[in-house]
Design an enzyme around this catalytic site. Structure first.
Site, PDB file in Angstrom:
ATOM      1  N   GLU A  69       0.832  -1.212   0.000  1.00 30.13           N
ATOM      2  CA  GLU A  69       0.000   0.000   0.000  1.00 30.13           C
ATOM      3  C   GLU A  69       0.862   1.255   0.000  1.00 30.13           C
ATOM      4  O   GLU A  69       1.884   1.322   0.664  1.00 30.13           O
ATOM      5  CB  GLU A  69      -0.942   0.023   1.210  1.00 30.13           C
ATOM      6  CG  GLU A  69      -1.885  -1.167   1.289  1.00 30.13           C
ATOM      7  CD  GLU A  69      -2.889  -1.239   0.143  1.00 30.13           C
ATOM      8  OE1 GLU A  69      -2.914  -0.312  -0.705  1.00 30.13           O
ATOM      9  OE2 GLU A  69      -3.633  -2.229   0.073  1.00 30.13           O
ATOM     10  N   PHE A  71       1.636   5.643  -0.045  1.00 33.23           N
ATOM     11  CA  PHE A  71       1.599   6.797   0.853  1.00 33.23           C
ATOM     12  C   PHE A  71       0.180   7.304   1.102  1.00 33.23           C
ATOM     13  O   PHE A  71      -0.216   7.553   2.239  1.00 33.23           O
ATOM     14  CB  PHE A  71       2.451   7.902   0.205  1.00 33.23           C
ATOM     15  CG  PHE A  71       2.642   9.142   1.027  1.00 33.23           C
ATOM     16  CD1 PHE A  71       3.058   9.069   2.339  1.00 33.23           C
ATOM     17  CD2 PHE A  71       2.440  10.401   0.463  1.00 33.23           C
ATOM     18  CE1 PHE A  71       3.265  10.227   3.089  1.00 33.23           C
ATOM     19  CE2 PHE A  71       2.641  11.554   1.200  1.00 33.23           C
ATOM     20  CZ  PHE A  71       3.047  11.468   2.514  1.00 33.23           C
ATOM     21  N   ASN A  72      -0.601   7.445   0.037  1.00 30.56           N
ATOM     22  CA  ASN A  72      -1.892   8.116   0.188  1.00 30.56           C
ATOM     23  C   ASN A  72      -2.974   7.227   0.768  1.00 30.56           C
ATOM     24  O   ASN A  72      -3.919   7.730   1.386  1.00 30.56           O
ATOM     25  CB  ASN A  72      -2.314   8.722  -1.153  1.00 30.56           C
ATOM     26  CG  ASN A  72      -1.381   9.864  -1.514  1.00 30.56           C
ATOM     27  OD1 ASN A  72      -1.327  10.870  -0.805  1.00 30.56           O
ATOM     28  ND2 ASN A  72      -0.593   9.689  -2.563  1.00 30.56           N
ATOM     29  N   ARG A 310      -2.091   9.932 -13.175  1.00 33.91           N
ATOM     30  CA  ARG A 310      -1.514   8.706 -12.625  1.00 33.91           C
ATOM     31  C   ARG A 310      -1.298   7.737 -13.771  1.00 33.91           C
ATOM     32  O   ARG A 310      -2.187   7.538 -14.591  1.00 33.91           O
ATOM     33  CB  ARG A 310      -2.496   8.156 -11.599  1.00 33.91           C
ATOM     34  CG  ARG A 310      -2.090   6.907 -10.921  1.00 33.91           C
ATOM     35  CD  ARG A 310      -1.119   7.193  -9.783  1.00 33.91           C
ATOM     36  NE  ARG A 310      -1.152   6.070  -8.836  1.00 33.91           N
ATOM     37  CZ  ARG A 310      -0.628   4.881  -9.089  1.00 33.91           C
ATOM     38  NH1 ARG A 310      -0.016   4.649 -10.226  1.00 33.91           N
ATOM     39  NH2 ARG A 310      -0.714   3.922  -8.195  1.00 33.91           N
TER      40      ARG A 310
END
Ligand SMILES: *[C@@H]1O[C@H](CO)[C@@H](O)[C@H](O)[C@H]1NC(C)=O
Ligand SMILES: *[C@@H]1O[C@H](CO)[C@@H](O)[C@H](O)[C@H]1NC(C)=O
Ligand SMILES: *[C@@H]1O[C@H](CO)[C@@H](O)[C@H](O)[C@H]1NC(C)=O
Length: 445
Positions: A69, A71-72, A310
């Protein structure tokens, strides 16, 4: 100036460098200041609870998240854990949340930058976090705790049998571990494993817990079944938000103020390359998040289009909701025309090949490109925050479908008081038929 920066990339990078080099010296000063404030705030908060604390033991909640998973999403899991600590503190012990050091994240791929053991204070304002719930950095925990020992690790997992009878119910039970346990016993009987890269850290006990439900379903277990001082929840993302986008959610989200040195660098970049200042753009920011209550629509934003594009794993899967570069650039151009903006700021994780293509299609785009030295200082996390901060101040923003990076920008813009129409936008796939736009989550104060 934005255009000057774009047509002469070498000059742009050189001048960013000298600009941030100047900021680096502030960084050190601010970091020191933050630590002092945080210490004060923390002992103050503890002193305040001291009279009641007679019967309340000091206890520590640690947590970690599934390694892949990013950072955000981790920022989102923090909100769930902060909420749980608030619940835990309502009765019984004096719980403190220990901030899991940042490091070894899949997206943080800048070569040769040392990216483990990063304290939260490098990315967020600790004083601001403190004003929401008591938190300490991991190294402070080691010092207070008298060593790198965690009494109990609970590895959260789903139920092996799934939902029984297809019926959803909230439940939590001690169960055999479903997956291979990522901790192993050493000669002294301690458990070793990944503790944020702190090799000397060990756990006294590890057990698996099947949990299904909101974060607070763990509260009775932590309050009643477990009596040891420090408890770590591994795979904490297994637990859901208590109230997604409710008051408690937003209080915690608003308290996640970016570290001041990162905001300063972002503001300097806006002024220098994007002709954007808080006064002119009506984005005055209060250092004290509890006083930040901008009315929706009050923020105007800087004269540029903010874009989060992204790529990487989002295109490898050939997702229908992600555009080609050509499609994305066409959309940017039409938005610039519609909103009469001459400048576009792009935050993207595109690889070198895609970046080259993008530069060909959109030669006038502005990006935040740190020098090697700045990158070492800011780390990939700091650069992500600066990108988000700049996108958050754009007159109009468009992001990528179901990207947590874009979601965090939505929230930041909501806090700054932008008209939702200028925020909750995303690119559509080239052939996507039903291109549903992101949901507007209003702040509950
Ligand atoms: C917690 O303790 C209660 C009562 O002793 C027990 O019924 C329950 O199964 C325990 N829960 C867990 C997760 O260990
Ligand atoms: C480890 O933790 C579990 C769950 O709290 C407990 O039942 C068990 O007795 C503990 N083991 C040791 C050796 O303390
Ligand atoms: C910056 O914006 C202001 C108004 O918002 C404008 O008057 C000024 O000409 C702009 N400067 C540049 C260099 O574009």
């Amino acid at each position: 100036m934005a255009h000057g920066a774009v047509h002469t990339p070498d000059v742009c990078i050189a001048s960013i460098y000298s600009f941030t080099a100047f900021c680096s010296s502030i960084l050190v000063a601010f970091a020191a200041l933050e630590t002092v404030n945080a210490d004060n705030a923390f002992s103050a908060s503890r002193a305040a609870t001291a009279p009641v604390a007679a019967a309340r033991d000091l206890r520590y909640l640690l947590y970690d998240v599934n390694p892949p998973e990013g950072f955000n999403l981790r920022r989102d899991v923090y909100i769930r854990m902060a909420s749980m600590v608030k619940t835990l503190r309502k009765e019984g012990d004096d719980w403190v949340l220990v901030l899991p050091p940042w490091g070894r994240l899949y997206h943080w791929q800048s070569p040769n930058v040392h990216q483990v053991h990063i304290p939260w204070g490098e990315f967020f304002s600790l004083t601001s976090l403190q004003a929401n719930v008591p938190v300490i950095e991991y190294e402070e925990f080691i010092a207070e705790n008298g060593g790198p020992f965690i009494d109990q690790v609970l590895v959260l997992q789903n139920y092996a049998e799934g939902w029984t009878d297809g019926k959803w119910e909230e439940k939590v039970d001690e169960r055999p571990c479903v997956d291979k346990l990522m901790y192993s016993k050493d000669k002294q009987g301690y458990y070793r494993g990944w503790f944020w890269g702190y090799e000397e850290t060990r756990a006294r006990n590890v057990t698996c817990i099947s949990a299904q439900g909101h974060a607070s379903i763990m509260a009775p277990v932590l309050q009643k079944n477990i009596t040891v001082t420090s408890v770590m929840l591994d795979r904490a993302e297994t637990l859901l938000h208590d109230h997604y986008a409710g008051k408690d959610y937003w209080d915690t989200r608003r308290s996640m103020v970016f570290a001041k040195h990162l905001r300063l660098i972002g503001d300097g970049f806006r002024e220098k390359y994007l002709n954007s200042t808080d006064d002119r753009d009506h984005t005055i920011y209060s250092e004290d998040w509890t006083r930040m209550k901008a009315k929706l629509g009050s923020a105007k934003g800087g004269p540029y289009l903010g874009v989060h594009l992204r790529r990487k794993d989002f295109i490898w899967g050939h997702r229908e909701d992600v555009p080609s570069l050509k499609g994305a650039v066409k959309k940017m151009r039409s938005l610039m025309k519609k909103h009469k903006l001459d400048t576009v700021f792009v935050a993207t994780d595109a690889d070198e090949e895609e970046l080259r293509e993008l530069k060909g299609l959109l030669p006038d785009m502005v990006r935040f490109e740190p020098s090697r030295e700045d990158l070492e200082l800011l780390k990939d996390g700091g650069v992500a925050i600066i990108d988000q901060w700049i996108c958050a101040h754009a007159r109009f923003f468009i992001g990528t479908s179901v990207s947590t990076f874009s979601f965090r920008i939505h929230e930041e813009r909501e806090i700054l008081g932008f008209d939702p129409k200028a925020t909750y936008n995303r690119f559509c796939g080239d052939t996507e038929k039903d291109c549903e736009q992101p949901t507007h989550w209003k702040i509950v104060f």
